[in-house]
Design a protein around this motif. Structure first.
Motif, PDB file in Angstrom:
ATOM      1  N   SER A 126      38.462  32.695  37.406  1.00  0.00           N
ATOM      2  CA  SER A 126      37.237  33.691  38.104  1.00  0.00           C
ATOM      3  C   SER A 126      37.466  34.804  37.111  1.00  0.00           C
ATOM      4  N   TRP A 127      36.057  35.706  37.078  1.00  0.00           N
ATOM      5  CA  TRP A 127      35.322  35.757  35.943  1.00  0.00           C
ATOM      6  C   TRP A 127      35.079  37.112  36.828  1.00  0.00           C
ATOM      7  N   GLN A 173      33.546  40.738  36.296  1.00  0.00           N
ATOM      8  CA  GLN A 173      32.792  41.358  35.517  1.00  0.00           C
ATOM      9  C   GLN A 173      32.865  42.428  35.788  1.00  0.00           C
ATOM     10  N   ALA A 230      37.538  29.215  27.418  1.00  0.00           N
ATOM     11  CA  ALA A 230      37.814  30.305  29.026  1.00  0.00           C
ATOM     12  C   ALA A 230      38.154  29.246  29.838  1.00  0.00           C
ATOM     13  N   PRO A 237      34.216  28.878  32.616  1.00  0.00           N
ATOM     14  CA  PRO A 237      35.211  29.872  34.072  1.00  0.00           C
ATOM     15  C   PRO A 237      34.674  28.447  35.320  1.00  0.00           C
ATOM     16  N   TRP A 283      40.896  36.485  36.362  1.00  0.00           N
ATOM     17  CA  TRP A 283      40.661  37.620  35.272  1.00  0.00           C
ATOM     18  C   TRP A 283      39.428  38.771  36.050  1.00  0.00           C
ATOM     19  N   LEU A 297      38.215  42.071  34.342  1.00  0.00           N
ATOM     20  CA  LEU A 297      38.208  42.198  32.068  1.00  0.00           C
ATOM     21  C   LEU A 297      38.337  43.087  32.429  1.00  0.00           C
ATOM     22  N   PHE A 318      32.262  32.853  38.874  1.00  0.00           N
ATOM     23  CA  PHE A 318      31.144  34.311  38.388  1.00  0.00           C
ATOM     24  C   PHE A 318      31.248  35.440  38.873  1.00  0.00           C
TER      25      PHE A 318
END
Length: 351
Positions: free
Chosen positions: A212-213, A215, A208, A235, A193, A195, A238
């Motif tokens: 992979s998250w 930002q 959630a 998740p 993801w 973002l 990070f």
């Protein structure tokens, strides 16, 4: 106004409808005709439009052989929107009312049934023009389905997930400045993801579980606490990525919303800690000292909630919310004595 008995398209035709700030006064010819195999362009110009949500009738026929499949199917007809700004606008033909219409900012609801439950497939939505999602759309997914998507979401779209799941189609999903509202029975899942400028609101109970998250650019994350806690989001990895802005936790805003929180029991007086997000690994080397560069906001805190603070747990790679709960002040003993004395004086005066 256009009130002629017949509207006959022939050769090459161009019709440009310039909306006012509030809409458009429908033209009302009686009968629609095509002569030969004309090519026709319909354009809606929203330069003056104020942005309200509505279904605008542009041409209202009494009799017509035209239908939406032909009108929106390409080939003979070219449909375009000028100066849409931040409006999600669709030209279509209303078969039931024999009218050329413009749908502006209307919520598009997931119906499912299309190929692989893809978000991009128009067959899965009830959009007036039968097409897939477009920029600035408001999309409602409340069917309980798992909806898949790969690559960019429509720019600045809003997705309301109600009892449903949004996942990646095997690869990455880039949110493209979308706003996603995830209710207590919904899930964000899948692989990667990105973002990418998104804002996400999680109700307590939402999940959630993506691998992979990442930002990127300006992100906002709102956590709506439940009555007593918040279901930890999980998740795996990070990341902070580089987009239009250099990757920096300072680009993120974290919001704790206490609107539904009712944990006032005496057993919870003092320090409280809620884990909002618990990552398995951190590829950025995040520390709490660095995390404090983000922006934090605390909404609808009760009078007995104090010292709310977001932090990064260096050992667990987790985002944690801490706060103190204080007792609701009772009337002081001095005030009670005063009230008792006043009552005694009143009784003596009456006697």
């Amino acid at each position: 106004q256009f009130t002629a008995s017949n509207w006959e398209q022939k050769g090459t035709n161009v019709f440009d409808f310039e909306l006012s700030s509030t809409g458009f006064t429908a033209l009302t010819p009686t009968t629609f005709n095509n002569s030969g195999s004309p090519t026709t362009t319909y354009t809606a110009d929203l330069a003056s439009y104020s942005g309200a949500t509505q279904d605008v009738t542009l041409v209202d026929f009494t009799n017509s052989s035209l239908n939406n499949a032909t009108f929106t199917g390409g080939g003979q007809y070219t449909l375009s929107i000028d100066n849409a700004g931040s409006n999600a606008a669709r030209l279509y033909y209303d078969d039931a009312n024999e009218a050329v219409k413009l749908s502006i900012n209307e919520t598009v609801t997931w119906t499912g049934g299309g190929t692989n439950n893809l978000l991009s497939n128009g067959d899965n939505w009830d959009a007036a023009d039968g097409k897939g999602p477009i920029n600035y759309d408001t999309l409602l997914i409340n069917s309980g389905d798992t909806v898949t998507h790969n690559n960019n979401l429509p720019f600045r779209s809003t997705i309301d997930l109600v009892g449903s799941e949004l996942t990646t189609d095997g690869g990455a999903i880039r949110l493209n400045e979308a706003t996603i509202n995830v209710d207590a029975a919904s899930t964000l899942s899948g692989n990667f993801w990105d973002l990418d400028g998104a804002s996400i609101v999680f109700e307590d109970g939402a999940q959630a579980t993506m691998t992979s998250w990442e930002q990127k650019d300006l992100n906002s994350f709102t956590y709506e606490l439940g009555a007593y806690d918040f279901t930890t989001l999980t998740p795996t990895n990070f990341f902070i990525g580089n987009g239009g802005l250099t990757g920096d936790i300072a680009n993120a805003t974290y919001v704790a919303d206490f609107s539904n929180f009712a944990n006032w029991s005496l057993s919870n007086l003092g320090s409280n800690s809620i884990t909002l997000m618990d990552f398995t690994s951190d590829a950025t080397g995040m520390t709490d000292a660095a995390f404090q560069a983000a922006t934090f906001d605390y909404l609808n805190m009760g009078a007995n909630i104090e010292d709310a603070m977001f932090s990064w747990d260096d050992g667990l790679d987790a985002i944690v919310l801490t706060f103190n709960i204080t007792a609701v002040p009772e009337p002081s003993s001095t005030a009670l004595l005063g009230l008792g004395g006043l009552a005694l004086m009143l009784r003596r005066k009456r006697s």
